[in-house]
Design a protein around this motif. Structure first.
Motif, mmCIF file in Angstrom:
data_model
loop_
_atom_site.group_PDB
_atom_site.id
_atom_site.type_symbol
_atom_site.label_atom_id
_atom_site.label_comp_id
_atom_site.label_asym_id
_atom_site.label_seq_id
_atom_site.Cartn_x
_atom_site.Cartn_y
_atom_site.Cartn_z
ATOM 1 N N VAL A 30 0.703 -1.504 0.036
ATOM 2 C CA VAL A 30 0.087 0.024 -0.051
ATOM 3 C C VAL A 30 0.828 1.304 -0.090
ATOM 4 C CG1 VAL A 30 -1.532 1.221 1.334
ATOM 5 C CG2 VAL A 30 -1.790 -1.082 1.207
ATOM 6 N N PHE A 31 1.884 1.261 0.836
ATOM 7 C CA PHE A 31 2.645 2.327 1.096
ATOM 8 C C PHE A 31 3.652 2.761 -0.298
ATOM 9 C CE2 PHE A 31 6.325 4.920 1.941
ATOM 10 C CZ PHE A 31 6.252 5.826 3.171
ATOM 11 N N ASP A 32 3.960 1.711 -0.975
ATOM 12 C CA ASP A 32 4.701 1.892 -2.468
ATOM 13 C C ASP A 32 3.366 2.313 -3.401
ATOM 14 O OD1 ASP A 32 7.235 0.618 -1.269
ATOM 15 O OD2 ASP A 32 6.586 -1.293 -2.222
ATOM 16 N N VAL A 33 2.464 1.679 -3.409
ATOM 17 C CA VAL A 33 1.566 2.530 -4.401
ATOM 18 C C VAL A 33 1.067 4.014 -4.184
ATOM 19 C CG1 VAL A 33 -0.924 2.235 -5.320
ATOM 20 C CG2 VAL A 33 0.624 0.124 -4.774
ATOM 21 N N TYR A 34 1.042 4.329 -2.610
ATOM 22 C CA TYR A 34 0.914 5.626 -2.467
ATOM 23 C C TYR A 34 1.970 6.484 -2.781
ATOM 24 C CZ TYR A 34 -1.648 8.761 0.851
ATOM 25 O OH TYR A 34 -2.358 9.964 1.289
ATOM 26 N N VAL A 35 3.387 6.282 -2.530
ATOM 27 C CA VAL A 35 4.163 6.913 -2.922
ATOM 28 C C VAL A 35 4.315 7.164 -4.390
ATOM 29 C CG1 VAL A 35 6.792 6.950 -3.005
ATOM 30 C CG2 VAL A 35 5.629 6.542 -0.855
ATOM 31 N N GLN A 36 3.931 6.031 -5.261
ATOM 32 C CA GLN A 36 4.047 6.233 -6.825
ATOM 33 C C GLN A 36 2.882 7.149 -7.178
ATOM 34 O OE1 GLN A 36 2.825 2.543 -8.462
ATOM 35 N NE2 GLN A 36 3.568 3.524 -10.501
ATOM 36 N N LEU A 37 1.872 7.573 -6.515
ATOM 37 C CA LEU A 37 0.964 8.618 -6.892
ATOM 38 C C LEU A 37 1.736 10.035 -6.475
ATOM 39 C CD1 LEU A 37 -2.448 7.434 -5.415
ATOM 40 C CD2 LEU A 37 -1.668 7.072 -7.774
ATOM 41 N N PHE A 38 2.212 9.960 -5.269
ATOM 42 C CA PHE A 38 2.769 11.259 -5.215
ATOM 43 C C PHE A 38 3.996 11.652 -6.340
ATOM 44 C CE2 PHE A 38 1.169 10.983 -0.930
ATOM 45 C CZ PHE A 38 0.994 12.352 -0.575
ATOM 46 N N ARG A 39 4.661 10.492 -6.762
ATOM 47 C CA ARG A 39 5.892 10.617 -7.571
ATOM 48 C C ARG A 39 5.322 11.039 -8.999
ATOM 49 N NH1 ARG A 39 10.706 10.087 -5.527
ATOM 50 N NH2 ARG A 39 10.972 8.607 -3.582
ATOM 51 N N GLU A 40 3.930 10.291 -9.568
ATOM 52 C CA GLU A 40 3.724 10.088 -10.988
ATOM 53 C C GLU A 40 2.473 10.920 -11.387
ATOM 54 O OE1 GLU A 40 3.925 6.023 -11.991
ATOM 55 O OE2 GLU A 40 5.788 5.685 -11.361
ATOM 56 N N ILE A 41 1.615 10.895 -10.549
ATOM 57 C CA ILE A 41 0.268 11.591 -11.039
ATOM 58 C C ILE A 41 0.184 13.148 -10.667
ATOM 59 C CG2 ILE A 41 -2.222 11.569 -10.557
ATOM 60 C CD1 ILE A 41 -1.144 9.043 -11.593
ATOM 61 N N ARG A 42 0.177 13.797 -11.778
ATOM 62 C CA ARG A 42 -0.197 15.123 -11.839
ATOM 63 C C ARG A 42 -1.001 15.744 -10.829
ATOM 64 N NH1 ARG A 42 2.278 17.947 -16.317
ATOM 65 N NH2 ARG A 42 1.809 19.685 -14.918
ATOM 66 N N GLY A 43 -0.774 16.840 -10.054
ATOM 67 C CA GLY A 43 -1.717 17.349 -8.956
ATOM 68 C C GLY A 43 -1.654 16.459 -7.760
ATOM 69 N N PHE A 44 -1.317 15.443 -7.698
ATOM 70 C CA PHE A 44 -1.519 14.576 -6.486
ATOM 71 C C PHE A 44 -0.946 15.141 -5.286
ATOM 72 C CE2 PHE A 44 -1.474 11.178 -3.500
ATOM 73 C CZ PHE A 44 -2.654 10.619 -3.365
#
Length: 212
Positions: free
Chosen positions: A100-114
Protein backbone atom coordinates in the motif's frame (compact mmCIF):
# COMPACT_ATOMS: atom_id res chain seq x y z
CA UNK A 1 -19.05 21.27 6.66
CA UNK A 2 -20.12 21.94 3.09
CA UNK A 3 -21.69 19.03 1.30
CA UNK A 4 -19.94 17.39 -1.61
CA UNK A 5 -20.63 18.65 -5.12
CA UNK A 6 -21.88 16.05 -7.58
CA UNK A 7 -21.48 15.85 -11.32
CA UNK A 8 -24.31 17.15 -13.44
CA UNK A 9 -23.99 14.04 -15.57
CA UNK A 10 -21.49 11.37 -16.48
CA UNK A 11 -20.24 10.88 -20.02
CA UNK A 12 -21.80 8.04 -21.98
CA UNK A 13 -20.40 8.26 -25.49
CA UNK A 14 -16.69 7.75 -26.19
CA UNK A 15 -16.11 11.31 -27.39
CA UNK A 16 -17.75 12.71 -24.27
CA UNK A 17 -15.67 10.39 -22.08
CA UNK A 18 -12.50 11.59 -23.80
CA UNK A 19 -13.43 15.24 -23.23
CA UNK A 20 -14.25 14.43 -19.62
CA UNK A 21 -10.82 12.85 -19.07
CA UNK A 22 -9.08 15.77 -20.80
CA UNK A 23 -10.76 18.16 -18.40
CA UNK A 24 -9.58 16.13 -15.40
CA UNK A 25 -6.05 15.99 -16.84
CA UNK A 26 -6.10 19.74 -17.43
CA UNK A 27 -7.29 20.38 -13.88
CA UNK A 28 -4.46 18.22 -12.49
CA UNK A 29 -1.83 20.05 -14.58
CA UNK A 30 -3.11 23.47 -13.54
CA UNK A 31 -3.20 22.53 -9.86
CA UNK A 32 0.46 21.51 -10.17
CA UNK A 33 1.31 24.85 -11.76
CA UNK A 34 -0.98 27.30 -9.95
CA UNK A 35 -2.29 25.58 -6.84
CA UNK A 36 -5.97 24.94 -6.20
CA UNK A 37 -6.84 28.59 -5.55
CA UNK A 38 -5.31 29.70 -8.85
CA UNK A 39 -7.40 27.33 -10.98
CA UNK A 40 -10.68 28.39 -12.57
CA UNK A 41 -13.18 26.57 -14.73
CA UNK A 42 -12.22 28.86 -17.61
CA UNK A 43 -8.57 27.88 -17.33
CA UNK A 44 -9.51 24.20 -17.15
CA UNK A 45 -11.61 24.48 -20.31
CA UNK A 46 -8.87 26.38 -22.16
CA UNK A 47 -6.18 23.83 -21.19
CA UNK A 48 -8.46 20.92 -22.15
CA UNK A 49 -9.31 22.69 -25.45
CA UNK A 50 -13.05 22.52 -24.85
CA UNK A 51 -15.68 25.21 -24.60
CA UNK A 52 -16.56 26.38 -21.10
CA UNK A 53 -20.14 25.38 -21.85
CA UNK A 54 -18.93 21.83 -22.50
CA UNK A 55 -17.30 21.78 -19.06
CA UNK A 56 -20.50 22.97 -17.42
CA UNK A 57 -22.41 20.13 -19.07
CA UNK A 58 -20.61 17.82 -16.64
CA UNK A 59 -19.45 20.00 -13.73
CA UNK A 60 -21.37 22.73 -11.89
CA UNK A 61 -18.14 24.31 -10.58
CA UNK A 62 -14.41 23.88 -10.01
CA UNK A 63 -15.00 21.93 -6.82
CA UNK A 64 -16.90 19.27 -8.75
CA UNK A 65 -14.01 18.92 -11.21
CA UNK A 66 -11.57 18.41 -8.35
CA UNK A 67 -13.89 15.92 -6.70
CA UNK A 68 -14.04 13.88 -9.92
CA UNK A 69 -10.24 14.11 -10.18
CA UNK A 70 -9.92 12.93 -6.57
CA UNK A 71 -12.24 9.99 -7.21
CA UNK A 72 -10.13 9.04 -10.23
CA UNK A 73 -7.02 9.19 -8.07
CA UNK A 74 -8.68 6.92 -5.51
CA UNK A 75 -9.65 4.38 -8.16
CA UNK A 76 -6.10 4.38 -9.54
CA UNK A 77 -4.76 3.91 -6.02
CA UNK A 78 -7.07 1.00 -5.25
CA UNK A 79 -6.43 -0.63 -8.63
CA UNK A 80 -2.68 -0.33 -8.07
CA UNK A 81 -2.91 -1.83 -4.59
CA UNK A 82 -5.06 -4.72 -5.83
CA UNK A 83 -2.70 -5.47 -8.72
CA UNK A 84 0.34 -5.48 -6.43
CA UNK A 85 -1.40 -7.68 -3.86
CA UNK A 86 -2.26 -10.22 -6.54
CA UNK A 87 1.40 -10.38 -7.58
CA UNK A 88 2.88 -10.48 -4.06
CA UNK A 89 3.22 -13.57 -1.91
CA UNK A 90 1.99 -12.40 1.49
CA UNK A 91 1.10 -14.54 4.47
CA UNK A 92 -0.26 -11.97 6.92
CA UNK A 93 -2.42 -8.91 6.32
CA UNK A 94 0.06 -6.45 7.80
CA UNK A 95 2.59 -7.45 5.14
CA UNK A 96 0.30 -5.55 2.77
CA UNK A 97 1.40 -2.29 4.44
CA UNK A 98 4.54 -2.09 2.27
CA UNK A 99 2.50 -2.73 -0.87
CA UNK A 100 0.00 0.00 0.00
CA UNK A 101 2.79 2.40 0.91
CA UNK A 102 4.61 1.79 -2.39
CA UNK A 103 1.50 2.54 -4.43
CA UNK A 104 0.77 5.66 -2.38
CA UNK A 105 4.29 6.99 -2.93
CA UNK A 106 3.97 6.20 -6.64
CA UNK A 107 0.91 8.47 -6.84
CA UNK A 108 2.87 11.31 -5.26
CA UNK A 109 5.71 10.82 -7.73
CA UNK A 110 3.81 10.18 -10.95
CA UNK A 111 0.26 11.59 -10.88
CA UNK A 112 -0.07 15.24 -11.83
CA UNK A 113 -1.60 17.39 -9.11
CA UNK A 114 -1.66 14.60 -6.52
CA UNK A 115 0.91 16.12 -4.19
CA UNK A 116 -1.21 19.28 -4.08
CA UNK A 117 -4.68 17.87 -3.48
CA UNK A 118 -3.97 14.23 -2.54
CA UNK A 119 -7.44 12.85 -1.87
CA UNK A 120 -9.11 16.24 -1.58
CA UNK A 121 -8.14 17.60 1.83
CA UNK A 122 -7.01 20.94 0.44
CA UNK A 123 -10.57 21.50 -0.82
CA UNK A 124 -12.65 19.88 1.92
CA UNK A 125 -11.88 17.25 4.55
CA UNK A 126 -15.06 15.48 3.38
CA UNK A 127 -14.81 16.04 -0.34
CA UNK A 128 -15.56 12.42 -1.29
CA UNK A 129 -18.22 11.61 1.30
CA UNK A 130 -20.52 13.79 3.40
CA UNK A 131 -20.34 11.41 6.37
CA UNK A 132 -16.64 10.47 6.45
CA UNK A 133 -13.42 12.43 6.03
CA UNK A 134 -11.28 11.64 3.01
CA UNK A 135 -8.65 9.57 4.81
CA UNK A 136 -11.37 7.49 6.46
CA UNK A 137 -12.80 6.74 3.02
CA UNK A 138 -9.36 5.46 1.96
CA UNK A 139 -8.82 3.45 5.14
CA UNK A 140 -12.26 1.85 4.81
CA UNK A 141 -11.63 0.90 1.18
CA UNK A 142 -8.31 -0.66 2.16
CA UNK A 143 -9.94 -2.50 5.06
CA UNK A 144 -12.54 -3.99 2.72
CA UNK A 145 -9.85 -5.12 0.31
CA UNK A 146 -7.69 -6.67 3.03
CA UNK A 147 -10.56 -8.43 4.80
CA UNK A 148 -11.56 -10.04 1.50
CA UNK A 149 -8.03 -11.25 0.79
CA UNK A 150 -6.79 -12.31 4.23
CA UNK A 151 -9.97 -13.38 6.01
CA UNK A 152 -9.56 -11.02 8.97
CA UNK A 153 -12.42 -9.00 10.43
CA UNK A 154 -12.80 -5.30 9.83
CA UNK A 155 -12.88 -4.74 13.61
CA UNK A 156 -9.28 -6.02 13.81
CA UNK A 157 -7.81 -3.78 11.17
CA UNK A 158 -9.99 -0.70 10.66
CA UNK A 159 -8.45 1.42 13.43
CA UNK A 160 -4.81 0.44 12.75
CA UNK A 161 -5.31 1.18 9.06
CA UNK A 162 -6.94 4.54 9.82
CA UNK A 163 -3.98 5.53 12.01
CA UNK A 164 -1.47 4.28 9.42
CA UNK A 165 -3.16 6.25 6.63
CA UNK A 166 -3.11 9.44 8.72
CA UNK A 167 0.59 8.97 9.51
CA UNK A 168 1.57 8.22 5.92
CA UNK A 169 -0.49 11.07 4.51
CA UNK A 170 0.95 13.63 6.89
CA UNK A 171 4.58 12.60 6.45
CA UNK A 172 4.36 12.24 2.66
CA UNK A 173 2.81 15.69 2.53
CA UNK A 174 5.96 16.90 4.30
CA UNK A 175 8.08 15.09 1.71
CA UNK A 176 6.37 16.04 -1.55
CA UNK A 177 4.37 19.19 -0.99
CA UNK A 178 6.30 21.14 1.60
CA UNK A 179 9.70 19.89 0.38
CA UNK A 180 11.60 20.98 3.44
CA UNK A 181 13.88 17.92 3.43
CA UNK A 182 15.28 15.40 0.98
CA UNK A 183 12.27 13.56 -0.43
CA UNK A 184 13.77 10.05 -0.40
CA UNK A 185 14.91 10.48 3.21
CA UNK A 186 11.45 11.55 4.39
CA UNK A 187 9.79 8.72 2.42
CA UNK A 188 12.11 6.22 4.13
CA UNK A 189 11.21 7.69 7.52
CA UNK A 190 7.51 7.46 6.73
CA UNK A 191 7.86 3.81 5.75
CA UNK A 192 9.65 2.98 9.01
CA UNK A 193 7.05 4.77 11.10
CA UNK A 194 4.07 3.11 9.43
CA UNK A 195 5.63 -0.35 9.47
CA UNK A 196 6.85 0.10 13.04
CA UNK A 197 3.44 1.23 14.23
CA UNK A 198 1.63 -1.71 12.64
CA UNK A 199 4.22 -4.20 13.87
CA UNK A 200 4.06 -2.85 17.41
CA UNK A 201 0.28 -2.81 17.37
CA UNK A 202 0.06 -6.39 16.23
CA UNK A 203 2.72 -7.66 18.62
CA UNK A 204 0.83 -6.43 21.67
CA UNK A 205 -0.75 -9.13 23.85
CA UNK A 206 -4.47 -9.23 23.29
CA UNK A 207 -5.33 -9.84 26.94
CA UNK A 208 -3.87 -6.62 28.35
CA UNK A 209 -6.35 -4.74 30.53
CA UNK A 210 -7.70 -1.47 29.19
CA UNK A 211 -5.92 1.63 30.58
CA UNK A 212 -7.85 3.45 33.29
Amino acid sequence: MASTTSLRRRPVQQRSAQRFERMLDACAELIDELGYDGVTTTLIAERAEVAVGSLYQFFPDKRAVVRALTERNLERFMAGVLARLEEAELTEWWDAADVVFDVYVQLFREIRGFSQIRFGDIVDMRLMDDERDNNTVIADRLADLITDRFGVTSDEIRLPLAVAVECADGILNLAFRRKLYDVDTVVAEARKIVRGYLSGKLDQPKDLPSPR
